[in-house]
Design an enzyme around this catalytic site. Structure first.
Site, short mmCIF file in Angstrom:
data_model
loop_
_atom_site.label_atom_id
_atom_site.label_comp_id
_atom_site.label_asym_id
_atom_site.label_seq_id
_atom_site.Cartn_x
_atom_site.Cartn_y
_atom_site.Cartn_z
N GLU D 60 28.44 41.32 24.62
CA GLU D 60 27.86 40.35 25.55
C GLU D 60 27.01 41.00 26.63
OE1 GLU D 60 30.76 40.04 24.19
OE2 GLU D 60 30.74 38.03 23.29
N HIS D 129 39.05 29.09 24.98
CA HIS D 129 37.93 28.45 24.29
C HIS D 129 37.61 27.11 24.94
CE1 HIS D 129 39.09 31.48 21.31
NE2 HIS D 129 37.87 31.36 20.83
C1 LIG Z 1 33.95 39.13 23.88
C2 LIG Z 1 34.10 38.19 22.76
N1 LIG Z 1 33.00 37.79 22.10
C3 LIG Z 1 33.09 36.93 21.07
C4 LIG Z 1 34.30 36.44 20.65
C5 LIG Z 1 34.41 35.50 19.45
N2 LIG Z 1 35.02 36.23 18.32
C6 LIG Z 1 36.33 36.15 18.07
S1 LIG Z 1 36.80 37.14 16.79
C7 LIG Z 1 35.21 37.68 16.56
C8 LIG Z 1 34.91 38.66 15.47
C9 LIG Z 1 35.78 39.87 15.57
O1 LIG Z 1 35.45 40.80 14.57
P1 LIG Z 1 36.34 42.08 14.35
O2 LIG Z 1 36.53 42.77 15.64
O3 LIG Z 1 35.75 42.86 13.23
O4 LIG Z 1 37.77 41.48 13.93
P2 LIG Z 1 38.12 40.59 12.65
O5 LIG Z 1 37.93 39.16 13.01
O6 LIG Z 1 37.25 41.02 11.53
O7 LIG Z 1 39.57 40.87 12.37
C10 LIG Z 1 34.35 37.09 17.47
C11 LIG Z 1 32.90 37.34 17.52
C12 LIG Z 1 35.42 36.86 21.39
N3 LIG Z 1 36.65 36.42 21.09
N4 LIG Z 1 35.29 37.73 22.42
#
Ligand SMILES: Cc1ncc(C[n+]2csc(CCOP(=O)(O)OP(=O)(O)O)c2C)c(N)n1
Ligand SMILES: Cc1ncc(C[n+]2csc(CCOP(=O)(O)OP(=O)(O)O)c2C)c(N)n1
Ligand SMILES: [Mg+2]
Ligand SMILES: [Mg+2]
Lengths: 343, 327, 343, 327
Positions: D60, D129
């Site tokens: 972000e 959220h």
């Molecule tokens: C700072 C932030 N940005 C966006 C989100 C929304 N979000 C939740 S999980 C996710 C993807 C996470 O990817 P990864 O770290 O690879 O974990 P995975 O879901 O693959 O286990 C996003 C973008 C968030 N929770 N926090």
């Protein structure tokens, strides 16, 4: 001096830089050094307020990567990059009006004495957050890529800045998208009072590039030729779409973090060692060795630059502060009104 | 009794708490050997060691976020934010972690942490060394926000914060560090969280302020006295939760209020105080509750005439009070 | 099956793990798999609100590093670590009450169905900010070092989390101070819809450790034995004061980012390939090959776990929601009053 | 005219601005092929390519900070923050860079950038959220803060933002995405920044709101009508700079005001509106300006009874209005 010209002396050919470039680099170094020392004195004399971040000892790290950039190339400096500002084309008038916080300064006295910048010259006026302009300059590089321009961005920061989260996010993004940006880390061994050993668990800050998939190199930051050549190659690669480079320049600041810091946390011998590697003296010696400079010529240059600086000081001191009401200007574009208090 | 500056009071509070409770430790930039950029932690690393006075990398998110973690497993961290301007990179850790850890875990985990934030203008600091951002934390339930204006309160509130069980944002005003002195008791004392202080009694009007503005308000009250206006000065000290009783008591008596805030006017703490007063004491008011605040421009421009123009001061307060008195 | 026991079959000695450990790991995997699949179904049936982040396919990455930790060791999970929560000792009752947001849940229904945590069991209830608990868990490790305890912290996150600034600041700090922490990166190739190639300009996320001065390794995240052993060694080093390790576990999530995501952005063949590497089936096969498991025993285990899950569902569904006024609880300690609106 | 949902209006505004101005580009998480977690950017990457609809890493600070840089050299970025809850890591870039770039450079550099922030409760999103954090940006001069409640405004304000010269924080309420539809003109239109909308005329009391609460207020007004109370509804639409004229006009007529805000009460936007009304219209008021807000607890708890208890709704507004009317 003719007797001294043995085979060990460098030749222009060995260095493979033009006379003009070498003279340009040396002139920049000298201008920056003289200006910096003069500003230190002015501050210590109480002639301007705020504080002053000297970069004496580090000049090659800022002059080298900036020299020869286009106006449309953008640099994202931090607090210790007066050398980059001067080399990119800010005038002494602009810089000294800035330290005096006058209305004739590019920022009209709004920000801070050390926040030199200029839109026409492609120098982002810094915000203070360490690594702030690393992020913003990366955004400029992103724009150049979208615009299909071959401009580059150059971000300057200290080794301390590499600990910041924003720094990481920017370099990570640049790595994914192979942005046209060069990251110049001035590793001067100290972040304010904190030694680089408490800043990171690694010896070479250039290794951080391994986390992003682009080259990182560590060089002698007090050797203007090495800095210039390394940066030029990186810039050429960036213009050609081959992505970013992280260049760690090993260097040292001679004075305190700012002029109010006696820098007691350092061993005096450390400073003495580094003073022997003075980047301006080394450049001078090289120029003399190459037959491009004489002591007389040097003195003449000093005299002329000093006069320019003194003129700029007069200009700045003769300039007014912005009027109080001007505090209301430049908050928004004209479309958005600012609410004024009755007075 | 010992004459103590505001900053010495802060140093002493930390030293005393560290001595009495080994769970207390400090983390921040340049706080070790260097003793902090304003010397608030001077001598503490020598005394308590590098494990308890930690020179952090330039990592505000870690300074706060790491402290949250340490607090969760039994420590009492006092992280330092060198300038309030640089608290922005740690917002996530303050708002999403510290403020909500008790709530989001049904009370299982807690975060007894005191974030010291050096803030404020009138020091020639310009745009990035003068900010105060108390309003962001003031609007976040789960946080305690403190803002002392005297050495006594600086020491007593810091101790209460460290001994408490909640995450605290503790603002210290750099303009007060060496300009304000006071005789402090030698023995241990605390100042309760959530209680305002009546700095000066008066009957015609209530002036509410905190931090540097508490002092400016006292100056204004002195000037007003000469003109026959008796102003009561309330120093909020705790911003969240703020002390309605003390403020309301005063206004019930005076029927008039001027609220003084150094920060930009719009969206500041005094908006809430004003709105609450109106909601709760409408019938008592003889004149509109009026604010004297920093301008609605970025806090705050560097050049002296601009800085001066931005900041509230005794003159501006006097003028506002007279206007309210004449209403 | 005796006829199949050729020299190619693994032996307990080769694996050098005890029967008990292997059975413990397998049991955890099975419990996690069954619970996860059951919760998916419950969500799809509309039996609970919010959303559900399945970790089916990734079980070995969370079970392996958690198995055998002490209660005082802390784990800092993210949204996809039901496996770690179960292995660290949260009961089915706690987890299912959590997804149903009931007053009997550890969070009393305050946070979110997927934010499992428990103070007694040393599991931090996550906040949603990606990499949030990486920072906080690093702070726990910092505390252990100050307290001179030999506890460790284990932080879990996806490869997407490694792009975040806070993540960088935490690992950098851990590197400087050699904190007792293990960083488990579950590289499942996707961060929601974004492939790992758009997340970082490198092939191996373990390489990021090079920026921090501690070891980083990439392993087969679907091989419970490899995960467990690699993590155990790292944990032992951490307890001995030898600092952090970054372990990248290559794995794959079978279903969408959450249950409302059809995961159309992936090629079906990719999933098919990975399904062949099912960590639970592989563990099962190993156990059978080692003579530690039979189909009958497995069925009995499934039956028993399923019954436990069904009981927990009943428990959760019979539990009440917190009363509306309880929204005012746990904002502060008792010392600080919460202002209530008149109603 | 075309029936358009709130979210479709947002998608169309982006598509149309991208078509008419090649400087406009989008950057955010999952906004490409996936079309965004709520599908606000659906189809845009196919149409405008990967260079102009960029799937960012989870960063972000870069999403916003990189956009600031791009805006400075001639682009018109529209960064997306997937949930307002995750805007905290970008606070530094918004507050220290975007909001101050014009000011700190004497007007040399500017930042025409529109940060889209998906926010709001009443969707079963729980603590992380559902957040809205409009108050942080509302108190930062240099930013424009928009918060549309209708498809028309969503589209028209987004276009004004993209065409403007200032950094804009544009809040879109996820509860409204598909629940609100409206017929929109086929031809290009914009909605001016800084102007509130009178949603419903009335003579007895003024209700001020924005976002989801504008709709709840209209529901309340309908209920009040049956009880013979005629409420005027003002939808602020622009929070910074907010439209004093329209609100003041209305209150001069009605002499009574109720202010409705979804977010936590203390330190919110409506505190400022209330304080300003009191300062400027004291003599017009027949009753205390009264707020109906989210509770002073972290926004907002997940379990349905808790979420419901937290949020303002038509019933609570009706109750507050009656109390003010009876004053
Ligand atoms: C700072 C932030 N940005 C966006 C989100 C929304 N979000 C939740 S999980 C996710 C993807 C996470 O990817 P990864 O770290 O690879 O974990 P995975 O879901 O693959 O286990 C996003 C973008 C968030 N929770 N926090
Ligand atoms: C986010 C942030 N934290 C702290 C500071 C205060 N500060 C200004 S410069 C500095 C040290 C910077 O060190 P380094 O990056 O190595 O640059 P150098 O001063 O050595 O050139 C610090 C801590 C700041 N400006 N921003
Ligand atoms: Mg340095
Ligand atoms: Mg992933």
């Amino acid at each position: 001096m003719a007797a001294n010209q043995t085979v060990n002396k460098p030749s222009l050919k060995q260095i493979s830089l033009s006379e003009e470039t070498l003279m340009g680099l040396y002139t920049s170094l000298l201008r920056v050094r003289l200006l910096d020392e003069r500003l230190r004195k002015l501050f210590r004399q109480g002639r301007f307020a705020g504080t002053y971040f000297s970069a004496v000892g580090q000049e090659a790290t800022t002059v080298g990567p900036t020299y020869g950039l286009r106006d449309e190339d953008i640099i994202g400096p931090s607090h210790r990059e007066i050398g980059a500002a001067v080399t990119k084309g800010l005038t002494f008038n602009e810089i000294i009006a800035q330290v005096f916080a006058r209305s004739t300064s590019p920022d009209k006295g709004k920000s801070h004495p050390c926040h030199y910048g200029s839109r026409p010259k492609g120098v982002i006026h810094p915000a203070s957050t360490v690594a702030g302009q690393t992020v913003v300059a990366t955004g400029c590089a992103m724009a150049f890529k979208i615009q299909k321009k071959d401009n580059v961005a150059v971000a300057f920061f200290g080794e301390g800045a590499t600990s910041r989260g924003g720094w990481h996010e920017a370099l990570n993004y640049a790595g994914v998208h192979k942005l046209p940006i060069i990251y110049i880390c001035q590793n001067n061994m100290w972040a304010e009072s904190v030694p680089s050993t408490l800043q990171a668990g690694i010896d070479r800050f250039a290794d951080r590039a391994k986390a992003y998939g682009f080259p990182g190199v560590t060089i002698d930051g007090n050797d203007i030729v090495e800095v210039y050549k390394t940066a030029s190659e990186a810039i050429a690669r960036a213009r050609a779409g081959q992505g970013p480079t992280l260049i760690e320049c090993l260097t040292y600041r001679w004075y305190g973090h700012s002029e109010i810091d006696p820098a007691n946390y350092r061993r005096p011998e450390e400073l003495e060692e580094w003073k022997k590697k003075d980047p301006v003296v080394r450049a001078e010696q090289l120029m003399i060795d190459l037959g491009l400079l004489t002591n007389e010529k040097r003195e003449a240059m000093v005299e002329q630059i000093t006069a320019e600086i003194e003129d700029a000081i007069k200009f700045a001191e003769a300039s007014k502060y912005s009027e109080p009401e001007e505090a209301y200007l430049d908050v928004y574009s004209e479309k958005i009104p600012v609410r004024r208090e009755e007075s | 009794m010992k004459t103590t500056t505001y900053i010495e009071a802060i140093t002493e509070a930390m030293a005393e708490e560290m001595a009495r409770d080994e769970r207390v430790f400090l983390i921040g930039e340049d706080i070790g050997l260097y003793g902090g950029v304003f010397k608030a932690t001077k001598g503490l690393q020598e005394r308590f060691g590098v494990d308890r006075v930690i020179d952090s990398p330039i990592s505000e998110a870690y300074i706060v976020g790491g402290s949250v973690g340490a607090a969760m497993v039994g420590m009492r961290p006092i992280p330092e934010i060198q300038f309030a301007d640089f608290i922005t990179p740690s917002m996530d850790q303050i708002i999403q972690q510290a403020a909500k850890i008790r709530y989001r875990t049904g009370g299982q985990w807690t975060c007894p942490m005191t974030v010291r934030v050096c803030c404020g203008g009138d020091v020639g600091g310009g745009l990035y060394h003068s900010q105060i951002n108390e309003q962001w934390f003031f609007s976040q339930p789960g946080l305690v926000v403190l803002f002392p204006s005297t050495p006594y309160d600086a020491k007593g509130l810091l101790k209460s914060a460290v001994r408490g069980e909640d995450p605290v944002i503790y603002f210290e005003h750099k303009r007060l560090y060496r300009s304000i002195k006071e005789d402090l008791p030698e023995e241990d004392f605390t100042v309760p969280i959530g209680k305002a202080a009546v700095r000066r009694e008066g009957k015609d009007i209530t002036i509410v302020a905190y931090g540097l503005m508490a002092h400016r308000s006292i100056d204004a009250a002195k000037a007003l006295e000469n003109e026959g206006i008796s102003a009561e000065i309330i120093d909020m000290r705790t911003l969240l939760p703020w002390d309605r009783e003390t403020i309301y008591e005063s206004i019930k008596k005076t029927s008039r209020a001027v609220l003084v805030q150094e920060n930009t006017k719009t969206g500041g703490v005094m908006a809430e105080v004003s709105a609450s007063i109106t909601e709760d004491l409408f019938d008592y008011l003889d004149a509109p509750v009026t604010r004297v605040c920093g301008l609605d421009v970025p806090m705050l421009p560097f050049a002296p005439p601009l800085e001066h123009f931005f900041l509230p001061n005794a003159d501006k307060i006097v003028k506002a009070v007279k206007k309210v008195m004449e209403y």
